[in-house]
Design a protein around this motif. Structure first.
Motif, PDB file in Angstrom:
ATOM      1  N   LEU A   2     -62.536  27.971  -8.884  1.00 18.16           N
ATOM      2  CA  LEU A   2     -61.409  28.508  -9.638  1.00 18.16           C
ATOM      3  C   LEU A   2     -61.701  29.897 -10.189  1.00 18.16           C
ATOM      4  O   LEU A   2     -60.816  30.763 -10.221  1.00 18.16           O
ATOM      5  CB  LEU A   2     -61.045  27.563 -10.784  1.00 18.16           C
ATOM      6  CG  LEU A   2     -60.497  26.188 -10.383  1.00 18.16           C
ATOM      7  CD1 LEU A   2     -60.370  25.295 -11.614  1.00 18.16           C
ATOM      8  CD2 LEU A   2     -59.155  26.318  -9.680  1.00 18.16           C
ATOM      9  N   ALA A   3     -62.950  30.119 -10.622  1.00 17.16           N
ATOM     10  CA  ALA A   3     -63.291  31.376 -11.290  1.00 17.16           C
ATOM     11  C   ALA A   3     -63.673  32.493 -10.333  1.00 17.16           C
ATOM     12  O   ALA A   3     -63.423  33.669 -10.618  1.00 17.16           O
ATOM     13  CB  ALA A   3     -64.440  31.126 -12.276  1.00 17.16           C
ATOM     14  N   CYS A  46     -75.864  32.809  -6.705  1.00 20.63           N
ATOM     15  CA  CYS A  46     -75.416  33.292  -5.389  1.00 20.63           C
ATOM     16  C   CYS A  46     -73.907  33.432  -5.325  1.00 20.63           C
ATOM     17  O   CYS A  46     -73.373  34.451  -4.851  1.00 20.63           O
ATOM     18  CB  CYS A  46     -75.886  32.344  -4.295  1.00 20.63           C
ATOM     19  SG  CYS A  46     -77.666  32.340  -4.002  1.00 20.63           S
ATOM     20  N   HIS A  47     -73.199  32.420  -5.788  1.00 16.71           N
ATOM     21  CA  HIS A  47     -71.745  32.456  -5.725  1.00 16.71           C
ATOM     22  C   HIS A  47     -71.172  33.556  -6.617  1.00 16.71           C
ATOM     23  O   HIS A  47     -70.188  34.217  -6.249  1.00 16.71           O
ATOM     24  CB  HIS A  47     -71.171  31.093  -6.123  1.00 16.71           C
ATOM     25  CG  HIS A  47     -71.336  30.051  -5.076  1.00 16.71           C
ATOM     26  ND1 HIS A  47     -71.368  28.702  -5.349  1.00 16.71           N
ATOM     27  CD2 HIS A  47     -71.491  30.155  -3.723  1.00 16.71           C
ATOM     28  CE1 HIS A  47     -71.515  28.029  -4.228  1.00 16.71           C
ATOM     29  NE2 HIS A  47     -71.603  28.882  -3.232  1.00 16.71           N
ATOM     30  N   LYS A  48     -71.783  33.756  -7.773  1.00 23.30           N
ATOM     31  CA  LYS A  48     -71.319  34.819  -8.660  1.00 23.30           C
ATOM     32  C   LYS A  48     -71.544  36.190  -8.017  1.00 23.30           C
ATOM     33  O   LYS A  48     -70.686  37.079  -8.093  1.00 23.30           O
ATOM     34  CB  LYS A  48     -72.047  34.745  -9.999  1.00 23.30           C
ATOM     35  CG  LYS A  48     -71.514  35.709 -11.040  1.00 23.30           C
ATOM     36  CD  LYS A  48     -72.179  35.502 -12.385  1.00 23.30           C
ATOM     37  CE  LYS A  48     -71.591  36.449 -13.429  1.00 23.30           C
ATOM     38  NZ  LYS A  48     -72.230  36.259 -14.765  1.00 23.30           N
ATOM     39  N   ALA A  58     -69.027  36.708  -5.201  1.00 22.75           N
ATOM     40  CA  ALA A  58     -67.687  36.961  -5.732  1.00 22.75           C
ATOM     41  C   ALA A  58     -67.527  38.399  -6.205  1.00 22.75           C
ATOM     42  O   ALA A  58     -66.420  38.939  -6.213  1.00 22.75           O
ATOM     43  CB  ALA A  58     -67.401  36.009  -6.887  1.00 22.75           C
ATOM     44  N   GLY A  59     -68.632  39.029  -6.578  1.00 25.63           N
ATOM     45  CA  GLY A  59     -68.566  40.403  -7.063  1.00 25.63           C
ATOM     46  C   GLY A  59     -68.679  41.453  -5.988  1.00 25.63           C
ATOM     47  O   GLY A  59     -68.556  42.660  -6.276  1.00 25.63           O
ATOM     48  N   PRO A  97     -74.562  41.132   1.163  1.00 25.86           N
ATOM     49  CA  PRO A  97     -75.156  40.803  -0.137  1.00 25.86           C
ATOM     50  C   PRO A  97     -76.479  41.535  -0.340  1.00 25.86           C
ATOM     51  O   PRO A  97     -77.284  41.654   0.588  1.00 25.86           O
ATOM     52  CB  PRO A  97     -75.376  39.289  -0.052  1.00 25.86           C
ATOM     53  CG  PRO A  97     -74.420  38.822   0.991  1.00 25.86           C
ATOM     54  CD  PRO A  97     -74.341  39.930   1.985  1.00 25.86           C
ATOM     55  N   GLN A  98     -76.718  41.993  -1.572  1.00 32.66           N
ATOM     56  CA  GLN A  98     -77.922  42.758  -1.871  1.00 32.66           C
ATOM     57  C   GLN A  98     -78.824  42.076  -2.893  1.00 32.66           C
ATOM     58  O   GLN A  98     -79.898  42.576  -3.198  1.00 32.66           O
ATOM     59  CB  GLN A  98     -77.535  44.153  -2.399  1.00 32.66           C
ATOM     60  CG  GLN A  98     -76.734  44.986  -1.415  1.00 32.66           C
ATOM     61  CD  GLN A  98     -77.493  45.281  -0.133  1.00 32.66           C
ATOM     62  OE1 GLN A  98     -78.713  45.466  -0.154  1.00 32.66           O
ATOM     63  NE2 GLN A  98     -76.785  45.315   0.999  1.00 32.66           N
ATOM     64  N   HIS A  99     -78.408  40.954  -3.418  1.00 39.35           N
ATOM     65  CA  HIS A  99     -79.216  40.254  -4.422  1.00 39.35           C
ATOM     66  C   HIS A  99     -80.549  39.822  -3.810  1.00 39.35           C
ATOM     67  O   HIS A  99     -80.612  39.489  -2.616  1.00 39.35           O
ATOM     68  CB  HIS A  99     -78.460  39.031  -4.936  1.00 39.35           C
ATOM     69  CG  HIS A  99     -79.051  38.412  -6.157  1.00 39.35           C
ATOM     70  ND1 HIS A  99     -80.138  37.560  -6.112  1.00 39.35           N
ATOM     71  CD2 HIS A  99     -78.723  38.530  -7.477  1.00 39.35           C
ATOM     72  CE1 HIS A  99     -80.433  37.171  -7.346  1.00 39.35           C
ATOM     73  NE2 HIS A  99     -79.600  37.746  -8.189  1.00 39.35           N
ATOM     74  N   PRO A 100     -81.634  39.833  -4.596  1.00 32.91           N
ATOM     75  CA  PRO A 100     -82.949  39.442  -4.068  1.00 32.91           C
ATOM     76  C   PRO A 100     -82.960  38.071  -3.379  1.00 32.91           C
ATOM     77  O   PRO A 100     -83.732  37.860  -2.433  1.00 32.91           O
ATOM     78  CB  PRO A 100     -83.836  39.430  -5.321  1.00 32.91           C
ATOM     79  CG  PRO A 100     -83.206  40.443  -6.220  1.00 32.91           C
ATOM     80  CD  PRO A 100     -81.734  40.337  -5.977  1.00 32.91           C
TER      81      PRO A 100
END
Length: 304
Positions: free
Chosen positions: A135-136, A211-213, A216-217, A224-227
């Motif tokens: 939902l978010a 990961c989902h947050k 979503a951004g 994706p660039q997150h570690p």
């Protein structure tokens, strides 16, 4: 007849059939490209020279029955509703619970009451968290998916809502000889199995939320660039599997390491996410170049 079969076996059979369908995505390219791929991954099939034999035409026809991808939210709504339903049924010795108990065969090893309740709680937390994330974090989109995936996904959560506690049904039935289920609980220091399960569950849940947050951004269809994504292309899928490993440990009968019903469900989840992770890698490679995927595993580090 289905009604003469132990509910435990029905859960396992359903998950096994689901796994077999998922494996069709590996061995039948047209099934994978037209049925299992959705969202951005659908673009892959347009770039292939598909042999239009009768089977492929049938698959393409079936794939025309679509629902909005945003209906994924229904999966987690069903999961939460299932957890609530079975909690009420088990606590009150309700008619549906009693019906399942009447077809349940005696088990050589059962699950302790505290572990049954903790496994149920873990599945409930998973359902509530995923519902919140859906939902978010979900952005408005025109993406669609095959209607069969929507139906099968909801069926999965209905069956998993039973699988997490069904091997402890004998314990739940005995607890009704007490004033109530909670009155039959015996509190003690957490055993190694419960501690391990809670630790794995927490790790999987927190990692998947991060990961989902992050996803979503992101700008639509960007890398994706997150570690967490540097070693594994789909760490949120890895995390999903960890959650079910944890529940399988928690719900394991005494003398067993894993609950085999939940483990069968993990096979269903893992095979489905494994096919999707492979399609994701293929899509990333096509859009950002094969070099961007170098030294990145699809879902399981150093394995797959």
């Amino acid at each position: 007849m289905v009604l003469s079969t132990d509910p435990v076996q029905i859960c396992r059979i359903f998950f096994t059939l689901g796994t077999a369908v998922d494996l069709g995505g590996i061995f039948i390219p047209s099934f994978r490209e037209n049925i299992m791929n959705y969202g951005s991954r659908k673009d892959i099939r347009e770039k292939r020279n598909v042999d239009e034999n009768n089977f492929t035409k049938l698959i393409r026809y079936l794939a025309t029955f679509q629902v909005p991808h945003s209906w994924f939210t229904h999966y987690y709504l069903v999961s939460v509703m299932s957890s609530i339903f079975w909690a009420v049924q088990a606590y009150n010795n309700g008619p549906v619970f009693t019906f399942l108990a009447s077809y349940s065969k005696p088990k050589s090893a059962t699950v302790t009451l505290s572990h049954v309740l903790l496994a149920w709680a873990m599945m409930s937390v998973q359902g509530v968290r995923r519902l919140y994330e859906s939902l978010a974090f979900t952005k408005p989109s025109q993406a669609q998916m095959w209607i069969g995936l929507w139906i099968i996904g909801m069926a999965y959560y209905v069956v998993m809502g039973v699988a997490v506690w069904i091997e402890g049904i004998d314990t739940l039935c005995k607890s009704h000889s007490s004033d109530n289920i909670l009155g039959a609980l015996e509190f003690s220091m957490p055993a190694a199995k419960a501690t391990t399960a809670i630790a794995i569950f927490s790790l999987g849940s927190i990692t998947q939320f991060i990961c989902h947050k992050h996803l979503a951004g992101l700008k639509k269809y960007s890398l994706p660039q997150h570690p967490l994504f540097r070693l594994v292309i789909c760490p949120h899928y890895t995390s999903e599997c960890l959650v079910y490993v944890a529940i399988a440990i928690m719900a394991a009968p005494q003398g067993y390491v894993l609950n085999r019903s939940v483990l069968a469900g993990l096979g269903f989840v893992g095979s489905n996410l494994g096919v999707t992770a492979d399609s994701t890698k293929e899509w990333y490679s096509a859009k950002f170049g094969a070099k961007s995927m170098e030294n990145r595993w699809r879902m399981i580090p150093y394995v797959y």
